[in-house]
Design a protein around this motif. Structure first.
Motif, PDB file in Angstrom:
ATOM      1  N   ASP A  12       0.832  -1.199   0.000  1.00 44.62           N
ATOM      2  CA  ASP A  12       0.000   0.000   0.000  1.00 44.62           C
ATOM      3  C   ASP A  12       0.869   1.254   0.000  1.00 44.62           C
ATOM      4  OD1 ASP A  12       0.118   1.303   2.882  1.00 44.62           O
ATOM      5  OD2 ASP A  12      -0.079  -0.846   3.229  1.00 44.62           O
ATOM      6  N   THR A  13       0.267   2.322  -0.492  1.00 40.22           N
ATOM      7  CA  THR A  13       0.877   3.643  -0.485  1.00 40.22           C
ATOM      8  C   THR A  13      -0.081   4.573   0.222  1.00 40.22           C
ATOM      9  OG1 THR A  13       1.934   3.188  -2.605  1.00 40.22           O
ATOM     10  CG2 THR A  13       1.834   5.490  -1.909  1.00 40.22           C
ATOM     11  N   ARG A  14       0.426   5.374   1.138  1.00 40.95           N
ATOM     12  CA  ARG A  14      -0.424   6.293   1.900  1.00 40.95           C
ATOM     13  C   ARG A  14      -0.151   7.732   1.475  1.00 40.95           C
ATOM     14  NH1 ARG A  14      -2.454   3.786   6.791  1.00 40.95           N
ATOM     15  NH2 ARG A  14      -1.976   1.569   6.596  1.00 40.95           N
ATOM     16  N   HIS A  15      -1.232   8.444   1.233  1.00 44.28           N
ATOM     17  CA  HIS A  15      -1.152   9.856   0.863  1.00 44.28           C
ATOM     18  C   HIS A  15      -1.906  10.636   1.934  1.00 44.28           C
ATOM     19  CE1 HIS A  15       0.206   8.800  -3.215  1.00 44.28           C
ATOM     20  NE2 HIS A  15      -0.657   7.805  -3.127  1.00 44.28           N
ATOM     21  N   GLU A  16      -1.183  11.404   2.730  1.00 43.58           N
ATOM     22  CA  GLU A  16      -1.816  12.216   3.767  1.00 43.58           C
ATOM     23  C   GLU A  16      -2.026  13.625   3.235  1.00 43.58           C
ATOM     24  OE1 GLU A  16       0.579  11.966   7.282  1.00 43.58           O
ATOM     25  OE2 GLU A  16      -0.286  10.027   7.811  1.00 43.58           O
ATOM     26  N   PHE A  17      -3.122  14.236   3.663  1.00 49.17           N
ATOM     27  CA  PHE A  17      -3.399  15.610   3.252  1.00 49.17           C
ATOM     28  C   PHE A  17      -4.206  16.311   4.327  1.00 49.17           C
ATOM     29  CE2 PHE A  17      -6.989  13.154   1.799  1.00 49.17           C
ATOM     30  CZ  PHE A  17      -8.089  13.979   1.963  1.00 49.17           C
ATOM     31  N   ASP A  18      -4.091  17.631   4.339  1.00 49.91           N
ATOM     32  CA  ASP A  18      -4.823  18.468   5.277  1.00 49.91           C
ATOM     33  C   ASP A  18      -6.107  18.930   4.592  1.00 49.91           C
ATOM     34  OD1 ASP A  18      -5.839  20.375   6.980  1.00 49.91           O
ATOM     35  OD2 ASP A  18      -4.043  21.630   6.975  1.00 49.91           O
ATOM     36  N   PRO A  19      -7.272  18.461   5.035  1.00 50.47           N
ATOM     37  CA  PRO A  19      -8.521  18.847   4.390  1.00 50.47           C
ATOM     38  C   PRO A  19      -8.848  20.343   4.522  1.00 50.47           C
ATOM     39  CG  PRO A  19      -8.957  17.459   6.303  1.00 50.47           C
ATOM     40  CD  PRO A  19      -7.480  17.514   6.117  1.00 50.47           C
ATOM     41  N   GLU A  20      -8.119  21.058   5.376  1.00 52.34           N
ATOM     42  CA  GLU A  20      -8.319  22.497   5.521  1.00 52.34           C
ATOM     43  C   GLU A  20      -7.504  23.289   4.495  1.00 52.34           C
ATOM     44  OE1 GLU A  20     -10.533  23.813   7.698  1.00 52.34           O
ATOM     45  OE2 GLU A  20     -11.047  21.746   8.179  1.00 52.34           O
ATOM     46  N   ASN A  21      -6.596  22.601   3.809  1.00 54.67           N
ATOM     47  CA  ASN A  21      -5.745  23.228   2.812  1.00 54.67           C
ATOM     48  C   ASN A  21      -6.374  23.005   1.435  1.00 54.67           C
ATOM     49  OD1 ASN A  21      -3.686  23.273   0.676  1.00 54.67           O
ATOM     50  ND2 ASN A  21      -2.211  23.543   2.332  1.00 54.67           N
ATOM     51  N   ALA A  22      -6.820  24.080   0.785  1.00 57.54           N
ATOM     52  CA  ALA A  22      -7.550  23.970  -0.483  1.00 57.54           C
ATOM     53  C   ALA A  22      -6.740  23.268  -1.571  1.00 57.54           C
ATOM     54  CB  ALA A  22      -7.977  25.354  -0.962  1.00 57.54           C
ATOM     55  N   GLU A  23      -5.448  23.554  -1.652  1.00 55.99           N
ATOM     56  CA  GLU A  23      -4.605  22.928  -2.683  1.00 55.99           C
ATOM     57  C   GLU A  23      -4.453  21.423  -2.422  1.00 55.99           C
ATOM     58  OE1 GLU A  23      -0.004  23.189  -4.128  1.00 55.99           O
ATOM     59  OE2 GLU A  23      -1.002  25.064  -3.598  1.00 55.99           O
ATOM     60  N   ALA A  24      -4.225  21.049  -1.174  1.00 55.87           N
ATOM     61  CA  ALA A  24      -4.082  19.640  -0.813  1.00 55.87           C
ATOM     62  C   ALA A  24      -5.398  18.893  -1.033  1.00 55.87           C
ATOM     63  CB  ALA A  24      -3.636  19.503   0.633  1.00 55.87           C
ATOM     64  N   LEU A  25      -6.499  19.545  -0.721  1.00 55.82           N
ATOM     65  CA  LEU A  25      -7.814  18.942  -0.915  1.00 55.82           C
ATOM     66  C   LEU A  25      -8.083  18.714  -2.404  1.00 55.82           C
ATOM     67  CD1 LEU A  25     -10.275  18.007   0.693  1.00 55.82           C
ATOM     68  CD2 LEU A  25     -11.242  20.280   0.371  1.00 55.82           C
ATOM     69  N   ALA A  26      -7.708  19.661  -3.234  1.00 59.90           N
ATOM     70  CA  ALA A  26      -7.889  19.513  -4.684  1.00 59.90           C
ATOM     71  C   ALA A  26      -7.051  18.351  -5.211  1.00 59.90           C
ATOM     72  CB  ALA A  26      -7.519  20.810  -5.392  1.00 59.90           C
ATOM     73  N   ARG A  27      -5.812  18.197  -4.725  1.00 56.93           N
ATOM     74  CA  ARG A  27      -4.969  17.069  -5.149  1.00 56.93           C
ATOM     75  C   ARG A  27      -5.598  15.742  -4.726  1.00 56.93           C
ATOM     76  NH1 ARG A  27      -0.638  20.301  -3.422  1.00 56.93           N
ATOM     77  NH2 ARG A  27      -0.493  19.110  -1.502  1.00 56.93           N
ATOM     78  N   ALA A  28      -6.140  15.695  -3.517  1.00 49.16           N
ATOM     79  CA  ALA A  28      -6.770  14.471  -3.024  1.00 49.16           C
ATOM     80  C   ALA A  28      -7.997  14.123  -3.865  1.00 49.16           C
ATOM     81  CB  ALA A  28      -7.156  14.629  -1.552  1.00 49.16           C
ATOM     82  N   GLU A  29      -8.784  15.122  -4.217  1.00 53.23           N
ATOM     83  CA  GLU A  29      -9.964  14.863  -5.045  1.00 53.23           C
ATOM     84  C   GLU A  29      -9.545  14.402  -6.438  1.00 53.23           C
ATOM     85  OE1 GLU A  29     -14.256  16.757  -6.297  1.00 53.23           O
ATOM     86  OE2 GLU A  29     -12.815  18.015  -5.233  1.00 53.23           O
ATOM     87  N   ARG A  30      -8.505  14.997  -6.974  1.00 53.72           N
ATOM     88  CA  ARG A  30      -7.981  14.594  -8.293  1.00 53.72           C
ATOM     89  C   ARG A  30      -7.489  13.144  -8.240  1.00 53.72           C
ATOM     90  NH1 ARG A  30      -5.824  19.128  -9.253  1.00 53.72           N
ATOM     91  NH2 ARG A  30      -3.858  18.781  -8.187  1.00 53.72           N
ATOM     92  N   ARG A  31      -6.780  12.781  -7.158  1.00 49.85           N
ATOM     93  CA  ARG A  31      -6.308  11.407  -6.986  1.00 49.85           C
ATOM     94  C   ARG A  31      -7.492  10.450  -6.902  1.00 49.85           C
ATOM     95  NH1 ARG A  31      -3.679  12.043  -2.551  1.00 49.85           N
ATOM     96  NH2 ARG A  31      -1.758  12.661  -3.568  1.00 49.85           N
TER      97      ARG A  31
END
Length: 73
Positions: A12-31
């Motif tokens: 497995d590969t884990r990708h952590e992101f801060d849901p309060e950070n708009a740029e990180a949230l956009a990357r997570a949604e794109r992923r």
């Protein structure tokens, strides 16, 4: 911190992101869209030992698991 866990043949590969950070949230949604577009199933933990399949990105999910489509017979 939220986590997207992508399972594959090597583990497995884990990708952590801060849901309060708009740029990180956009990357997570794109992923999310990329992985589900490739046939991965997305699921969120709903209780200890229980998961529910999701079909759209949930920005409030603490942990999203992606597992590949099973092939074979």
């Amino acid at each position: 911190m939220a986590t997207q866990i992508v399972m594959d043949h090597s583990g497995d590969t884990r990708h952590e992101f801060d849901p309060e950070n708009a740029e990180a949230l956009a990357r997570a949604e794109r992923r999310f869209r990329e992985l589900t577009g490739l046939g991965f199933t997305a699921a969120v933990r709903t209780a200890p030992g229980e998961v529910t399949r999701i079909r759209s990105f949930d920005p409030t999910a603490e942990e999203t698991l992606f597992y590949p489509r099973l092939v074979g017979g």
